[in-house]
Design a protein around this motif. Sequence first.
Motif, mmCIF file in Angstrom:
data_model
loop_
_atom_site.group_PDB
_atom_site.id
_atom_site.type_symbol
_atom_site.label_atom_id
_atom_site.label_comp_id
_atom_site.label_asym_id
_atom_site.label_seq_id
_atom_site.Cartn_x
_atom_site.Cartn_y
_atom_site.Cartn_z
ATOM 1 N N CYS A 193 0.832 -1.204 0.000
ATOM 2 C CA CYS A 193 0.000 0.000 0.000
ATOM 3 C C CYS A 193 0.862 1.248 0.000
ATOM 4 C CB CYS A 193 -0.930 0.004 1.210
ATOM 5 S SG CYS A 193 -1.996 1.477 1.288
ATOM 6 N N ILE A 195 0.006 4.163 0.712
ATOM 7 C CA ILE A 195 -0.415 5.145 1.716
ATOM 8 C C ILE A 195 0.008 4.716 3.117
ATOM 9 C CG2 ILE A 195 -2.414 6.226 2.839
ATOM 10 C CD1 ILE A 195 -3.769 6.313 0.132
ATOM 11 N N CYS A 196 -0.347 3.498 3.501
ATOM 12 C CA CYS A 196 -0.048 3.058 4.880
ATOM 13 C C CYS A 196 1.039 1.990 4.957
ATOM 14 C CB CYS A 196 -1.317 2.559 5.558
ATOM 15 S SG CYS A 196 -1.884 0.947 4.958
ATOM 16 N N VAL A 238 -3.148 0.605 -3.417
ATOM 17 C CA VAL A 238 -3.528 0.830 -2.018
ATOM 18 C C VAL A 238 -4.200 -0.411 -1.438
ATOM 19 C CG1 VAL A 238 -3.788 3.322 -2.251
ATOM 20 C CG2 VAL A 238 -5.724 1.840 -2.758
ATOM 21 N N CYS A 242 -7.429 1.667 3.029
ATOM 22 C CA CYS A 242 -7.127 3.008 2.524
ATOM 23 C C CYS A 242 -8.009 3.344 1.330
ATOM 24 C CB CYS A 242 -5.651 3.108 2.143
ATOM 25 S SG CYS A 242 -4.534 3.208 3.578
ATOM 26 N N LEU A 246 -10.404 6.672 1.018
ATOM 27 C CA LEU A 246 -10.331 7.629 -0.086
ATOM 28 C C LEU A 246 -11.713 7.902 -0.669
ATOM 29 C CD1 LEU A 246 -7.153 6.232 -1.873
ATOM 30 C CD2 LEU A 246 -7.313 8.442 -0.718
ATOM 31 N N VAL A 256 -5.074 11.634 -1.918
ATOM 32 C CA VAL A 256 -4.026 10.714 -1.472
ATOM 33 C C VAL A 256 -3.142 11.382 -0.425
ATOM 34 C CG1 VAL A 256 -1.980 9.438 -2.212
ATOM 35 C CG2 VAL A 256 -4.051 9.411 -3.629
ATOM 36 N N GLU A 257 -2.768 12.644 -0.664
ATOM 37 C CA GLU A 257 -1.900 13.345 0.283
ATOM 38 C C GLU A 257 -2.597 13.588 1.614
ATOM 39 O OE1 GLU A 257 1.307 13.899 0.151
ATOM 40 O OE2 GLU A 257 1.194 12.756 -1.700
ATOM 41 N N LEU A 259 -4.886 11.677 2.995
ATOM 42 C CA LEU A 259 -4.940 10.410 3.732
ATOM 43 C C LEU A 259 -3.557 9.999 4.222
ATOM 44 C CD1 LEU A 259 -6.865 8.274 4.720
ATOM 45 C CD2 LEU A 259 -6.466 6.989 2.622
ATOM 46 N N ARG A 260 -2.539 10.239 3.412
ATOM 47 C CA ARG A 260 -1.160 9.944 3.862
ATOM 48 C C ARG A 260 -0.831 10.712 5.140
ATOM 49 N NH1 ARG A 260 1.503 10.143 -1.840
ATOM 50 N NH2 ARG A 260 1.673 7.944 -2.389
ATOM 51 N N GLU A 264 0.049 9.277 8.761
ATOM 52 C CA GLU A 264 1.343 9.623 9.369
ATOM 53 C C GLU A 264 1.135 10.244 10.743
ATOM 54 O OE1 GLU A 264 5.382 9.849 9.751
ATOM 55 O OE2 GLU A 264 4.246 8.872 8.150
#
Length: 267
Positions: A193, A195-196, A238, A242, A246, A256-257, A259-260, A264
Amino acid sequence: MKLDWGNVLKFADEREYYEVLGFLAKDEEYIRVYTESNDKSGAWALQGRLLLRNVDISSLPEPLMKAFETSLDGRISETKYVRNLKENHYFIKEVDPTGSDFTKWLYKESLEKVLETVPKEYENDFYRGYHWNCEVVKRVRNISAYDINLTGETKQEEAQLRTEGKKTVYYTTKYERSAQNREEAIRIHGTKCMICGFDFEKKYGELGKGYIEVHHIKPLSDLDEEVVVNPATDLICVCSNCHRMLHRFRNYMVSVEELRQIVEDKK
Protein backbone atom coordinates in the motif's frame (compact mmCIF):
# COMPACT_ATOMS: atom_id res chain seq x y z
CA MET A 1 2.89 25.58 30.03
CA LYS A 2 -0.56 26.51 31.27
CA LEU A 3 -3.68 24.77 29.94
CA ASP A 4 -6.41 27.16 31.08
CA TRP A 5 -6.05 30.29 29.02
CA GLY A 6 -8.91 32.53 29.96
CA ASN A 7 -12.64 32.91 29.55
CA VAL A 8 -13.35 30.35 26.85
CA LEU A 9 -10.21 28.72 25.40
CA LYS A 10 -9.35 25.66 27.48
CA PHE A 11 -7.31 22.51 26.85
CA ALA A 12 -7.91 19.06 28.30
CA ASP A 13 -4.22 18.13 28.08
CA GLU A 14 -0.92 18.94 26.41
CA ARG A 15 -1.87 17.03 23.26
CA GLU A 16 -4.79 19.38 22.64
CA TYR A 17 -2.59 22.38 23.40
CA TYR A 18 0.02 21.50 20.80
CA GLU A 19 -2.57 20.40 18.25
CA VAL A 20 -4.12 23.87 18.41
CA LEU A 21 -0.67 25.46 18.21
CA GLY A 22 -0.04 23.49 15.02
CA PHE A 23 -3.40 24.60 13.61
CA LEU A 24 -2.62 28.26 14.27
CA ALA A 25 0.78 27.80 12.59
CA LYS A 26 -0.86 26.63 9.35
CA ASP A 27 -0.13 28.52 6.15
CA GLU A 28 -3.90 28.87 5.60
CA GLU A 29 -5.21 31.53 7.96
CA TYR A 30 -8.44 29.98 9.19
CA ILE A 31 -7.94 31.88 12.43
CA ARG A 32 -6.09 35.17 12.58
CA VAL A 33 -4.25 36.21 15.73
CA TYR A 34 -4.17 39.91 16.50
CA THR A 35 -3.70 42.50 19.23
CA GLU A 36 -5.44 45.78 19.99
CA SER A 37 -3.77 48.60 21.89
CA ASN A 38 -5.45 49.51 25.14
CA ASP A 39 -3.25 51.13 27.76
CA LYS A 40 -5.82 50.48 30.48
CA SER A 41 -6.17 46.76 29.83
CA GLY A 42 -3.43 45.66 32.21
CA ALA A 43 0.30 45.15 32.54
CA TRP A 44 0.70 43.95 28.97
CA ALA A 45 -1.19 47.01 27.69
CA LEU A 46 -2.61 45.02 24.76
CA GLN A 47 -5.75 42.99 24.25
CA GLY A 48 -5.29 39.75 22.37
CA ARG A 49 -7.99 38.26 20.14
CA LEU A 50 -8.53 35.33 17.80
CA LEU A 51 -10.54 36.06 14.66
CA LEU A 52 -12.38 33.35 12.73
CA ARG A 53 -11.97 33.61 8.94
CA ASN A 54 -13.84 31.74 6.19
CA VAL A 55 -14.23 28.40 7.95
CA ASP A 56 -17.06 26.46 9.57
CA ILE A 57 -16.80 26.37 13.37
CA SER A 58 -17.67 22.66 13.39
CA SER A 59 -14.48 21.85 11.46
CA LEU A 60 -12.04 23.36 13.98
CA PRO A 61 -9.96 21.44 16.54
CA GLU A 62 -12.19 20.85 19.56
CA PRO A 63 -10.82 23.52 21.96
CA LEU A 64 -11.19 26.21 19.27
CA MET A 65 -14.59 24.87 18.21
CA LYS A 66 -15.91 25.12 21.78
CA ALA A 67 -14.41 28.58 22.24
CA PHE A 68 -15.87 30.06 19.06
CA GLU A 69 -19.28 28.53 19.78
CA THR A 70 -19.63 31.23 22.45
CA SER A 71 -18.78 34.04 20.03
CA LEU A 72 -21.41 36.24 18.42
CA ASP A 73 -19.07 38.03 16.00
CA GLY A 74 -16.51 35.39 14.95
CA ARG A 75 -13.85 36.46 17.41
CA ILE A 76 -12.86 35.68 20.98
CA SER A 77 -10.87 37.71 23.47
CA GLU A 78 -7.93 35.66 24.78
CA THR A 79 -5.29 38.13 25.87
CA LYS A 80 -3.25 35.66 27.95
CA TYR A 81 -3.15 33.10 25.18
CA VAL A 82 -2.17 35.60 22.49
CA ARG A 83 0.56 36.92 24.75
CA ASN A 84 1.72 33.32 25.23
CA LEU A 85 1.91 32.81 21.45
CA LYS A 86 3.95 35.99 21.11
CA GLU A 87 6.35 35.39 23.99
CA ASN A 88 6.76 31.59 23.92
CA HIS A 89 6.02 30.38 20.38
CA TYR A 90 7.57 33.00 18.06
CA PHE A 91 4.34 34.63 16.86
CA ILE A 92 6.28 37.86 16.55
CA LYS A 93 5.82 39.03 12.95
CA GLU A 94 3.45 41.99 13.02
CA VAL A 95 1.41 43.63 10.28
CA ASP A 96 -0.42 46.91 10.82
CA PRO A 97 -3.23 46.76 8.21
CA THR A 98 -4.63 50.23 8.90
CA GLY A 99 -1.52 52.23 9.71
CA SER A 100 -3.12 53.35 12.95
CA ASP A 101 -0.84 51.25 15.18
CA PHE A 102 -3.99 50.15 17.02
CA THR A 103 -4.67 46.71 15.52
CA LYS A 104 -1.83 44.40 14.50
CA TRP A 105 -1.98 40.92 12.98
CA LEU A 106 0.46 38.43 14.49
CA TYR A 107 2.17 35.74 12.37
CA LYS A 108 4.69 33.04 13.17
CA GLU A 109 8.30 33.98 12.46
CA SER A 110 8.73 30.61 10.76
CA LEU A 111 7.54 27.03 11.14
CA GLU A 112 11.03 26.03 12.23
CA LYS A 113 11.01 28.58 15.04
CA VAL A 114 7.62 27.43 16.34
CA LEU A 115 8.79 23.80 16.24
CA GLU A 116 11.69 24.73 18.51
CA THR A 117 9.09 25.32 21.25
CA VAL A 118 7.34 21.96 20.81
CA PRO A 119 8.53 19.07 23.03
CA LYS A 120 9.51 15.97 21.06
CA GLU A 121 6.70 13.88 22.55
CA TYR A 122 4.08 16.30 21.20
CA GLU A 123 5.42 16.79 17.68
CA ASN A 124 2.85 14.38 16.20
CA ASP A 125 0.06 16.36 17.90
CA PHE A 126 1.49 19.60 16.53
CA TYR A 127 1.68 18.19 13.00
CA ARG A 128 -1.87 16.83 13.27
CA GLY A 129 -3.03 20.39 13.85
CA TYR A 130 -0.73 21.82 11.19
CA HIS A 131 -2.08 19.43 8.54
CA TRP A 132 -5.67 19.67 9.77
CA ASN A 133 -8.08 19.45 6.83
CA CYS A 134 -11.19 21.43 7.73
CA GLU A 135 -13.23 20.07 4.83
CA VAL A 136 -12.64 16.42 5.79
CA VAL A 137 -13.25 17.08 9.50
CA LYS A 138 -16.49 18.94 8.79
CA ARG A 139 -17.79 16.04 6.68
CA VAL A 140 -16.82 13.43 9.29
CA ARG A 141 -18.41 15.36 12.17
CA ASN A 142 -21.61 16.01 10.21
CA ILE A 143 -21.73 12.60 8.60
CA SER A 144 -25.00 10.96 7.63
CA ALA A 145 -25.83 7.72 5.86
CA TYR A 146 -26.35 9.67 2.65
CA ASP A 147 -22.81 11.10 2.79
CA ILE A 148 -21.09 7.72 2.98
CA ASN A 149 -20.30 5.77 -0.16
CA LEU A 150 -21.40 2.27 0.80
CA THR A 151 -21.66 0.79 -2.71
CA GLY A 152 -25.40 0.74 -3.07
CA GLU A 153 -26.42 0.88 0.58
CA THR A 154 -28.82 3.71 1.42
CA LYS A 155 -30.57 4.89 4.54
CA GLN A 156 -33.85 3.07 5.04
CA GLU A 157 -36.91 3.93 7.09
CA GLU A 158 -36.60 2.87 10.71
CA ALA A 159 -38.40 -0.40 11.37
CA GLN A 160 -38.60 -2.78 14.27
CA LEU A 161 -37.83 -5.80 12.11
CA ARG A 162 -35.29 -5.73 9.30
CA THR A 163 -34.86 -8.36 6.65
CA GLU A 164 -32.07 -8.93 4.16
CA GLY A 165 -31.78 -10.78 0.88
CA LYS A 166 -34.52 -9.08 -1.13
CA LYS A 167 -33.59 -8.72 -4.79
CA THR A 168 -33.39 -5.12 -5.98
CA VAL A 169 -32.63 -3.86 -9.48
CA TYR A 170 -30.30 -0.85 -9.67
CA TYR A 171 -29.83 1.34 -12.70
CA THR A 172 -26.48 3.09 -12.54
CA THR A 173 -23.53 4.23 -14.63
CA LYS A 174 -20.47 2.01 -14.75
CA TYR A 175 -17.10 3.21 -15.97
CA GLU A 176 -14.85 0.92 -17.97
CA ARG A 177 -11.53 0.15 -16.35
CA SER A 178 -8.59 -1.27 -18.21
CA ALA A 179 -7.21 -4.53 -16.83
CA GLN A 180 -3.95 -3.77 -18.63
CA ASN A 181 -3.65 -0.43 -16.81
CA ARG A 182 -4.25 -2.17 -13.51
CA GLU A 183 -1.58 -4.79 -14.19
CA GLU A 184 0.87 -2.13 -15.32
CA ALA A 185 0.24 -0.06 -12.18
CA ILE A 186 0.99 -3.09 -10.02
CA ARG A 187 4.13 -3.83 -12.03
CA ILE A 188 5.33 -0.25 -11.53
CA HIS A 189 4.23 0.39 -7.93
CA GLY A 190 4.24 -3.10 -6.43
CA THR A 191 1.75 -4.71 -4.05
CA LYS A 192 2.52 -2.71 -0.91
CA CYS A 193 0.00 0.00 0.00
CA MET A 194 1.41 3.35 -1.10
CA ILE A 195 -0.42 5.15 1.72
CA CYS A 196 -0.05 3.06 4.88
CA GLY A 197 2.49 0.42 3.80
CA PHE A 198 0.22 -2.58 4.38
CA ASP A 199 1.51 -5.77 2.68
CA PHE A 200 -1.11 -8.47 2.00
CA GLU A 201 1.50 -11.22 1.49
CA LYS A 202 3.27 -10.34 4.74
CA LYS A 203 -0.04 -10.47 6.61
CA TYR A 204 -1.76 -13.42 4.91
CA GLY A 205 1.10 -15.37 3.41
CA GLU A 206 0.48 -17.22 0.16
CA LEU A 207 -3.18 -16.19 0.17
CA GLY A 208 -2.29 -12.52 -0.01
CA LYS A 209 0.56 -12.85 -2.49
CA GLY A 210 0.18 -10.48 -5.44
CA TYR A 211 -2.99 -8.85 -4.11
CA ILE A 212 -3.50 -5.08 -4.01
CA GLU A 213 -6.18 -2.63 -5.09
CA VAL A 214 -5.66 0.11 -7.68
CA HIS A 215 -6.99 3.63 -7.17
CA HIS A 216 -7.54 6.32 -9.82
CA ILE A 217 -6.10 9.55 -8.43
CA LYS A 218 -8.60 11.47 -10.56
CA PRO A 219 -12.02 9.74 -10.26
CA LEU A 220 -13.39 8.37 -13.52
CA SER A 221 -16.77 9.87 -12.64
CA ASP A 222 -15.19 13.35 -12.96
CA LEU A 223 -14.23 12.77 -16.58
CA ASP A 224 -16.41 13.97 -19.44
CA GLU A 225 -14.84 11.69 -22.03
CA GLU A 226 -12.43 8.82 -22.46
CA VAL A 227 -8.84 9.65 -21.55
CA VAL A 228 -5.47 7.95 -21.76
CA VAL A 229 -4.45 6.81 -18.27
CA ASN A 230 -0.78 6.73 -17.31
CA PRO A 231 -0.40 3.93 -14.73
CA ALA A 232 2.78 5.52 -13.39
CA THR A 233 1.21 8.88 -12.51
CA ASP A 234 -2.57 8.43 -12.61
CA LEU A 235 -2.90 5.20 -10.61
CA ILE A 236 -1.64 4.14 -7.19
CA CYS A 237 -1.73 0.82 -5.36
CA VAL A 238 -3.53 0.83 -2.02
CA CYS A 239 -4.86 -1.61 0.55
CA SER A 240 -8.60 -2.17 0.93
CA ASN A 241 -8.87 0.00 4.05
CA CYS A 242 -7.13 3.01 2.52
CA HIS A 243 -9.15 2.58 -0.67
CA ARG A 244 -12.38 2.79 1.31
CA MET A 245 -11.18 5.87 3.19
CA LEU A 246 -10.33 7.63 -0.09
CA HIS A 247 -13.91 6.96 -1.22
CA ARG A 248 -15.48 7.58 2.21
CA PHE A 249 -17.79 10.35 1.02
CA ARG A 250 -20.22 10.23 -1.84
CA ASN A 251 -19.54 13.73 -3.17
CA TYR A 252 -15.99 14.37 -2.00
CA MET A 253 -12.84 12.40 -2.79
CA VAL A 254 -10.29 12.43 0.03
CA SER A 255 -6.96 13.10 -1.66
CA VAL A 256 -4.03 10.71 -1.47
CA GLU A 257 -1.90 13.35 0.28
CA GLU A 258 -4.63 14.08 2.82
CA LEU A 259 -4.94 10.41 3.73
CA ARG A 260 -1.16 9.94 3.86
CA GLN A 261 -0.92 12.81 6.32
CA ILE A 262 -3.74 11.40 8.46
CA VAL A 263 -2.00 8.01 8.58
CA GLU A 264 1.34 9.62 9.37
CA ASP A 265 -0.14 11.73 12.17
CA LYS A 266 -1.61 8.62 13.78
CA LYS A 267 1.73 6.78 13.99
